[in-house]
Design an enzyme around this catalytic site. Sequence first.
Site, PDB file in Angstrom:
ATOM      1  N   THR A 162      28.796  73.276  66.987  1.00  0.00           N
ATOM      2  CA  THR A 162      29.403  72.168  67.122  1.00  0.00           C
ATOM      3  C   THR A 162      30.399  71.916  68.222  1.00  0.00           C
ATOM      4  OG1 THR A 162      31.134  72.533  65.584  1.00  0.00           O
ATOM      5  CG2 THR A 162      29.265  71.726  64.588  1.00  0.00           C
ATOM      6  N   ASP A 163      31.027  72.888  68.806  1.00  0.00           N
ATOM      7  CA  ASP A 163      32.117  72.730  69.817  1.00  0.00           C
ATOM      8  C   ASP A 163      31.554  71.987  71.065  1.00  0.00           C
ATOM      9  OD1 ASP A 163      33.775  74.309  67.985  1.00  0.00           O
ATOM     10  OD2 ASP A 163      33.829  76.011  69.358  1.00  0.00           O
ATOM     11  N   TYR A 182      34.294  84.214  61.965  1.00  0.00           N
ATOM     12  CA  TYR A 182      33.046  84.545  61.752  1.00  0.00           C
ATOM     13  C   TYR A 182      32.126  84.842  62.883  1.00  0.00           C
ATOM     14  CZ  TYR A 182      32.836  79.537  62.545  1.00  0.00           C
ATOM     15  OH  TYR A 182      33.043  78.397  63.151  1.00  0.00           O
ATOM     16  N   GLU A 219      38.331  49.990  85.327  1.00  0.00           N
ATOM     17  CA  GLU A 219      38.485  50.202  86.777  1.00  0.00           C
ATOM     18  C   GLU A 219      39.557  49.489  87.224  1.00  0.00           C
ATOM     19  OE1 GLU A 219      33.919  49.347  88.364  1.00  0.00           O
ATOM     20  OE2 GLU A 219      35.425  47.961  89.402  1.00  0.00           O
ATOM     21  N   SER A 232      28.595  77.905  71.228  1.00  0.00           N
ATOM     22  CA  SER A 232      28.137  76.616  72.121  1.00  0.00           C
ATOM     23  C   SER A 232      29.097  76.560  73.279  1.00  0.00           C
ATOM     24  CB  SER A 232      28.142  75.371  71.403  1.00  0.00           C
ATOM     25  OG  SER A 232      29.506  75.073  70.818  1.00  0.00           O
ATOM     26  N   LYS A 252      33.488  65.465  68.652  1.00  0.00           N
ATOM     27  CA  LYS A 252      33.922  66.181  67.541  1.00  0.00           C
ATOM     28  C   LYS A 252      35.499  65.773  67.357  1.00  0.00           C
ATOM     29  CE  LYS A 252      34.313  70.974  65.902  1.00  0.00           C
ATOM     30  NZ  LYS A 252      33.841  72.351  66.351  1.00  0.00           N
ATOM     31  N   THR A 259      27.800  77.985  64.659  1.00  0.00           N
ATOM     32  CA  THR A 259      28.006  78.529  63.526  1.00  0.00           C
ATOM     33  C   THR A 259      27.044  78.333  62.213  1.00  0.00           C
ATOM     34  OG1 THR A 259      30.288  77.712  63.886  1.00  0.00           O
ATOM     35  CG2 THR A 259      29.794  77.560  61.429  1.00  0.00           C
TER      36      THR A 259
HETATM   37  C1  SIN Z   1      30.626  75.690  65.666  1.00  0.00           C
HETATM   38  O1  SIN Z   1      29.489  75.856  65.643  1.00  0.00           O
HETATM   39  O2  SIN Z   1      31.009  74.872  64.678  1.00  0.00           O
HETATM   40  C2  SIN Z   1      31.515  76.389  66.232  1.00  0.00           C
HETATM   41  C3  SIN Z   1      31.037  77.570  67.268  1.00  0.00           C
HETATM   42  C4  SIN Z   1      30.021  76.799  68.178  1.00  0.00           C
HETATM   43  O3  SIN Z   1      30.344  75.881  68.578  1.00  0.00           O
HETATM   44  O4  SIN Z   1      29.109  77.724  68.419  1.00  0.00           O
END
Ligand code: SIN
Length: 336
Positions: free
Chosen positions: A101-102, A36, A292, A68, A174, A22
């Site tokens: 971020t994913d 997007y 465990e 990602s 996340k 992103t």
């Molecule tokens: C992001 O970057 O926030 C979402 C899309 C991605 O992980 O590429």
Amino acid sequence: MRSSANTPNMARRIVILGVGGTIAASASSATKTHDYELTGTLDTVLAQVPQLGELARIGTEQVANVASHEVDNAVLLHLAKRVNEHLADPAVDGIVITHGTDTLEETAYFLHLVVKSDKPVVVTGAMRPSSALSADGPLNLYNAVRVAIHDGARGVGVLVVLDERVASARDVTKTHTSATDAFRALDSPELGALGGGKVLFAASPLRKHTRDTCFDLQAIQTLPQVDIVYGYQNGGTFFFKAAIEAGSRGIIFAATGNGSLSEAAKAGALMARERGIVFVRASRVAAGAVCECADDARYDTVAAGTLNPQKARVLTMLGLAHGMDTSALRHAFESY
Ligand code: SIN
């Protein structure tokens, strides 16, 4: 709390590696923070942050340019190789990676286990596309470079910097689909923060990382397939069977609670054991450890401790790639 002024250091050379996400994306209007497209590159991201040139000498490489959720094992291995190659260059003082971020936490933890250097490695990204009102990518990137030139970032493994927080790649996850403060370490203290023109380090990672792990990618060309099966009420055995038939070498069960095995999961673990497939009990619960328990001896399963299912998958892939059996993997889950 250790601190240092945000001292620009033009003697330092930081290489920024672009992977996509992103931070390099844009939408059709400034108020649109969903739907997007990945329209930009690392160069377009850098053009938004000319102030980076006041912090350090910057080099760049576009290693990949994908969302990602498209990062696969080939991208991971290539990125890790380039990080290690850059860090072996005495002229390079640190690495910053821009990433979606994913799955950022998975890439960051992978690097945390396989980078062979004490030099800073910082991963960042953005929750909002570059076209958005209050896009967070430019400041996140600026802060990531500020952390990468800080002496406190040496020898602490791979760091994740977003929204003025500095966290260890091992612990960060996340926690929100859209908020800019999505990245949190839920079971351990964050390592530091940015504020008042300073980088403030407050803690160090306790688990082994980077140069102290047994993982070395030099002889590794591919990673074994490891899959995650989710636990829920009324679940059957078919996802375990499907994973086994598809060639999984390891199954991570994102179980309910403290890694509880339903009757179907017990059957899945036994099917896996018969075929020499590793079965790891992780949890779909956000925080806390999977301990465990007696079932581990009965079904030959491995408890994931405080690693979430996606990070348990990363460690299991690396363990299997290095020939670990169940007992060695148990030790790895306690060490890393
Ligand atoms: C992001 O970057 O926030 C979402 C899309 C991605 O992980 O590429």
